[in-house]
Structures are given as C-alpha cells and as structure tokens.
Design a protein around this motif. Structure first.
Motif, mmCIF file in Angstrom:
data_model
loop_
_atom_site.group_PDB
_atom_site.id
_atom_site.type_symbol
_atom_site.label_atom_id
_atom_site.label_comp_id
_atom_site.label_asym_id
_atom_site.label_seq_id
_atom_site.Cartn_x
_atom_site.Cartn_y
_atom_site.Cartn_z
ATOM 1 N N LYS A 2 59.011 72.327 55.277
ATOM 2 C CA LYS A 2 60.145 72.451 56.195
ATOM 3 C C LYS A 2 60.969 73.695 55.875
ATOM 4 N N GLN A 3 61.257 73.906 54.589
ATOM 5 C CA GLN A 3 62.026 75.082 54.173
ATOM 6 C C GLN A 3 61.257 76.371 54.483
ATOM 7 N N LYS A 21 61.475 77.107 58.176
ATOM 8 C CA LYS A 21 62.824 77.552 58.515
ATOM 9 C C LYS A 21 63.035 79.009 58.099
ATOM 10 N N SER A 35 63.717 82.208 60.629
ATOM 11 C CA SER A 35 64.869 83.096 60.470
ATOM 12 C C SER A 35 64.433 84.546 60.353
#
Length: 203
Positions: free
Chosen positions: A188-189, A192, A196
């Motif tokens: 998930k990180q 993300k 970005s």
C-alpha cells in the motif's frame, strides 16, 4: 574547471579551486523541489530524480577537463548519473573528488548509509581505479579519513563519529536494526509513493 554538485558539494568545490588554482565555475542549475536522491527508494527512482534535479550548464563544461566535487559517494548511483550528464554536455574529462572519505561500513545512527555490499568502495575493494571505471570517471579521489579532525578543529577527533568510514562504532552495533530499515515497504505504501511520484512528473 572545478564545479560542485549542488548544494552540498559547493563549499568543498570552492575550497578545492582556491587551493589548486583551477578556476571555479557554476556547472549546474538545480531543481529545488527534489530532495536528497541517495535516500530515495529504489535504484530507478534515484536515477530519475537525479535527471530531474540537475541540469548541466553546457557552456561551462563543454570542451573542458572538469573536476567534479561532491560531498560524498555512497552507492555510486547519483555520481554515475551526474558524470554521464556532464559528459553529455561536452566535457573532455571528468575527475571526481569527494569531500568525505570512502564509506566502508553501514550507519546505525539514523543516516542512510547502506550495508557493506551496497557501498561502492566496498564493491570495488577500495581501489580508486575500479571505482572510477564503475562510475564512468577519468579518476576519483576522496578525503583522507585521517584528516577528518581538521574539519571540526579537534586534533584528537573527540566526539566525532567516523564509524561509517571504518573508524569503529562508539556503541555496540544493534542487532536487526539495519535489516528492519532495509525491509521492503508495504504494498500500500509502495503504491502511494509511486502515485505521488507519477503525479509530480505530470506537473
């Protein structure tokens, strides 16, 4: 010409130019919105950030022998890319000087200095010619580890940690600490962070 890698290599480049008598020049225009590239996650990500972060001033280096001064060489990722940019801008030769000694050991005190197997000095058996060949430079030079104390004006070097330069750790090496920091971030990180970064590139 002597040029520094902005911003952390500029002071050392000015000092090197003054002591050597070689003219100092501004060699790069820096994108201020990109942070430290050597701590970015992933090799490809680091290389992309270098490309976006620095633009060579062609008129400053074209047809010249360039002394390229950086604050340090850790994995070699950043300096390799920078050297290729300087050569692409027309430099005849590129000689790299590091204002830090070769990194020989991992840092366990918060600085992102990697494990031995990822440090370019260790990979090349501390051989300057091998390091130069690997990063694409005509030559490479480092600050002598035994002159570190001169930077802080302390003859004995007391209170100055030089563990990552092979001078021994001031405390017991923590077990598992470095491994924990090197673990892959969660899916998930990771997604993300990628989202970005792609958004930044679009802007």
């Amino acid at each position: 010409i002597v040029i520094g890698v902005p911003d952390s290599g500029l002071d050392a480049a000015i000092g090197y130019a003054e002591q050597s008598g070689i003219p100092y020049g501004m060699g790069f225009i820096k994108n201020k919105y990109i942070g430290r590239t050597f701590i970015a996650p992933g090799q490809k990500n680091r290389e992309d950030k270098v490309r976006i972060k620095l633009n060579v001033i062609r008129s400053a280096v074209k047809g010249k022998r360039v002394v390229l001064v950086d604050d340090s060489i850790v994995r070699g990722t950043t300096i390799t890319r920078i050297i290729s940019l300087v050569r692409a801008a027309g430099a005849k030769e590129v000689h790299v000087m590091s204002s830090a000694p070769p990194f020989t050991d991992a840092c366990y005190y918060g600085v992102d200095v990697d494990s031995k197997e990822n440090l370019i000095a260790c990979q090349c058996d501390y051989d300057m010619e091998k390091i130069a060949k690997k990063v694409g430079a005509d030559s490479v030079g480092y600050l002598d580890v035994n002159t570190l104390h001169m930077i802080i004006g302390n003859k004995a070097g007391e209170g100055f940690c030089a563990a990552c330069f092979g001078k021994g750790y001031p405390t017991r090496i923590p077990t598992g600490q470095k491994d924990r920091f090197e673990e892959k971030i969660s899916k998930k990180q990771e997604e993300k962070a990628k989202e970005s970064y792609e958004m930044y590139l679009r802007v």
